[in-house]
Write a protein that holds these residues in place. Structure first.
Motif, PDB file in Angstrom:
ATOM      1  N   LEU A   1      -8.987   2.586   2.814  1.00 43.79           N
ATOM      2  CA  LEU A   1      -8.473   1.967   1.596  1.00 43.79           C
ATOM      3  C   LEU A   1      -9.582   1.895   0.557  1.00 43.79           C
ATOM      4  O   LEU A   1     -10.761   1.906   0.886  1.00 43.79           O
TER       5      LEU A   1
ATOM      6  N   ILE B   1       0.861  -1.190   0.000  1.00 40.63           N
ATOM      7  CA  ILE B   1       0.000   0.000   0.000  1.00 40.63           C
ATOM      8  C   ILE B   1       0.899   1.243   0.000  1.00 40.63           C
ATOM      9  O   ILE B   1       1.724   1.425   0.901  1.00 40.63           O
TER      10      ILE B   1
ATOM     11  N   ASN C   1      -5.552   7.244   2.342  1.00 45.40           N
ATOM     12  CA  ASN C   1      -5.177   6.325   3.427  1.00 45.40           C
ATOM     13  C   ASN C   1      -4.369   7.020   4.522  1.00 45.40           C
ATOM     14  O   ASN C   1      -4.284   6.528   5.644  1.00 45.40           O
TER      15      ASN C   1
ATOM     16  N   GLU D   1      -7.884  -6.953  -2.857  1.00 46.07           N
ATOM     17  CA  GLU D   1      -6.543  -7.536  -2.936  1.00 46.07           C
ATOM     18  C   GLU D   1      -6.156  -8.171  -1.594  1.00 46.07           C
ATOM     19  O   GLU D   1      -5.570  -9.258  -1.548  1.00 46.07           O
TER      20      GLU D   1
ATOM     21  N   GLN E   1      -8.241  -2.203  -3.192  1.00 46.04           N
ATOM     22  CA  GLN E   1      -7.223  -2.600  -2.225  1.00 46.04           C
ATOM     23  C   GLN E   1      -7.776  -3.623  -1.228  1.00 46.04           C
ATOM     24  O   GLN E   1      -7.095  -4.593  -0.889  1.00 46.04           O
TER      25      GLN E   1
END
Length: 121
Positions: free
Chosen positions: A102, A67, A73, A109, A106
């Motif tokens: 996020l 990330i 974020n 994932e 994301q």
């Protein structure tokens, strides 16, 4: 300050106090992302995945999700969500205020990484 569990949502990033820990469990206060569904659970417990600093050795690791910091974020450095260290924690471990959030991509994932860890097919 008490946090209402209903205000904590999937994808939110919070500072979480992981102490006390045992062995090689992730330690200290660090950011974590909420990965549990907003629609389940009666207890003030959230399933979270902690962040750790990104290392080049994580590149081929199926349980580390890279990330990059951005204005959503609000992370300070390039980090990794560690899907192998997922745990359920009481919201009393969360330290206000919420740090960031996020994207849905994301989160997906991270969920894929978690599925690989538990060999979900």
């Amino acid at each position: 300050m008490s946090i209402k569990p209903s205000t904590i949502k999937r994808g939110d990033i919070w500072l979480v106090n992981f102490e006390p820990t045992e062995g090689t469990e992730i330690k200290k206060k660090r950011p974590a992302v909420v990965i549990s569904s907003d629609s389940i659970g009666k207890l003030p417990i959230k399933l979270i995945a902690p962040f750790t600093g990104w290392q080049a050795s994580f590149t081929n690791s199926i349980w580390h999700v890279k990330i990059v910091p951005d204005s959503t974020n609000n992370l300070r450095k390039t980090s990794s969500v560690d899907a192998l260290q997922v745990r359920g924690v009481d919201v009393k471990r969360f330290i206000p205020p919420k740090l960031g959030v996020l994207s849905q991509d994301q989160i997906e994932e991270i969920i894929s990484a978690l599925a690989a860890v538990i060999e979900l097919e």
